[in-house]
Design a protein around this motif. Structure first.
Motif, short mmCIF file in Angstrom:
data_model
loop_
_atom_site.label_atom_id
_atom_site.label_comp_id
_atom_site.label_asym_id
_atom_site.label_seq_id
_atom_site.Cartn_x
_atom_site.Cartn_y
_atom_site.Cartn_z
N ASN A 50 26.39 10.41 50.43
CA ASN A 50 27.73 10.30 51.00
C ASN A 50 27.68 10.50 52.51
O ASN A 50 28.34 9.78 53.27
N ARG A 51 26.89 11.47 52.95
CA ARG A 51 26.78 11.74 54.39
C ARG A 51 26.12 10.58 55.12
O ARG A 51 26.55 10.18 56.21
N TRP A 52 25.09 10.03 54.52
CA TRP A 52 24.40 8.91 55.17
C TRP A 52 25.31 7.68 55.24
O TRP A 52 25.24 6.90 56.19
N PHE A 53 26.16 7.52 54.22
CA PHE A 53 27.16 6.45 54.28
C PHE A 53 28.07 6.65 55.49
O PHE A 53 28.36 5.72 56.24
N MET A 54 28.52 7.89 55.71
CA MET A 54 29.35 8.18 56.87
C MET A 54 28.61 7.85 58.17
O MET A 54 29.18 7.25 59.08
N LEU A 150 38.12 9.28 56.18
CA LEU A 150 38.60 10.06 55.03
C LEU A 150 37.44 10.13 54.04
O LEU A 150 37.50 9.60 52.94
N VAL A 151 36.39 10.77 54.46
CA VAL A 151 35.13 10.76 53.71
C VAL A 151 35.07 11.97 52.78
O VAL A 151 35.14 13.12 53.22
N ALA A 152 34.97 11.70 51.48
CA ALA A 152 34.87 12.74 50.45
C ALA A 152 36.01 13.74 50.55
O ALA A 152 35.80 14.95 50.38
N ALA A 182 36.42 5.47 53.99
CA ALA A 182 36.74 6.45 52.96
C ALA A 182 35.70 6.44 51.87
O ALA A 182 35.06 5.42 51.60
N SER A 183 35.53 7.59 51.23
CA SER A 183 34.70 7.67 50.03
C SER A 183 35.39 8.57 49.03
O SER A 183 36.23 9.42 49.39
N HIS A 184 35.04 8.39 47.76
CA HIS A 184 35.77 9.07 46.68
C HIS A 184 34.85 9.27 45.48
O HIS A 184 34.12 8.37 45.09
#
Length: 262
Positions: A50-54, A150-152, A182-184
């Protein structure tokens, strides 16, 4: 160290920082992380992906000319964080970090606040309050494109928090040319056993949603999803990510990018 900070009790943000390889965590946080990994071995991987996606998303936005960012639900500023990634493209980039956790805000202000980088204590459930805050108004020019992160964080909104209306309020305040990242959390790619493990370790205040439910929250007439739409965060720009790419079921997180149109 702030005497009000209890280092003997595990803290969600510090545990997340530990999984990311940060230093703002303590023995209780690491022990809690180890217990979670016993039940869900891929927990650390999911956080990292998730962090690497950000990271990749911010670099993409910076490459597209975005020079100001509103990062809501920012968490402890484990390096490299949004302002560092954005300023690699332009040292004048400006960032407002928003979180409702006083510990997170304190870390942000102590570690990274400075010219053009601000830590704001506020809650995503009050988007109008965030937008009206002087920290936002004095740091960002909302007449020019903004990268909204709006990440996680959206999965901490229950259905009765009206997440679609919250997102709409934020999007309505952004000028054309802005972007939303955003991620969810999701369990749709998992086996029943993995899904049960995820739900067992998820905060009781969070809500796991599938891609369709995630999409519905961001269904706004001014938002155009970047192809291919909603997909596992591990599958966004895979060529720029650590190899080999893990299965989507081990990551438990979907992501999206959308551009704000007129």
């Amino acid at each position: 160290m702030d005497p009000s900070i209890d280092t003997s009790v595990a803290h969600t943000a510090r545990r997340y920082d530990y999984w990311l390889g940060g230093t703002a965590n303590f023995a209780a946080d690491r022990a809690s992380a180890a217990e979670i990994e016993k039940r869900m071995p891929a927990a650390r991987l999911a956080v990292q992906e998730n962090r690497w996606f950000m990271h990749r998303a911010v670099r993409h936005l910076a490459g597209a000319g975005i020079r100001q960012f509103l990062d809501i639900g920012s968490g402890i500023p484990t390096s490299p964080n949004t302002h560092e990634l954005a300023r690699a493209a332009d040292p004048s980039a400006r960032v407002v970090y928003v979180d409702n956790d006083p510990l997170v805000v304190a870390h942000t202000r102590d570690l990274i606040a400075g010219d053009g980088v601000v830590g704001l204590g506020a809650d995503l459930r009050d988007p109008a309050g965030i937008l009206a805050d002087a920290a936002v108004r004095d740091t960002l020019d909302l007449s020019r494109p903004v990268g909204l992160l709006l990440v996680a964080v959206v999965h901490f909104l229950r259905d009765d928090d009206h997440p679609r209306e919250i997102v709409a309020t934020l999007v309505d305040a952004l000028p054309p040319g802005s972007w939303v990242v955003a991620s969810h959390g999701t369990d749709e790619h998992m086996s029943p056993e993995q899904a049960a493990a995820l739900r067992a370790v998820s905060d009781t205040q969070s809500k796991i949603r599938n891609a369709g439910e995630f999409a519905a929250i961001f269904d706004h007439p001014r938002l155009t999803l970047l192809p291919p739409g909603i997909r596992s965060v591990s599958r966004w720009w895979p060529e720029a990510a650590p190899q080999p790419r893990p299965p989507a079921g081990e990551v438990a997180m979907n992501g999206l990018l959308a551009q704000v149109t007129s």
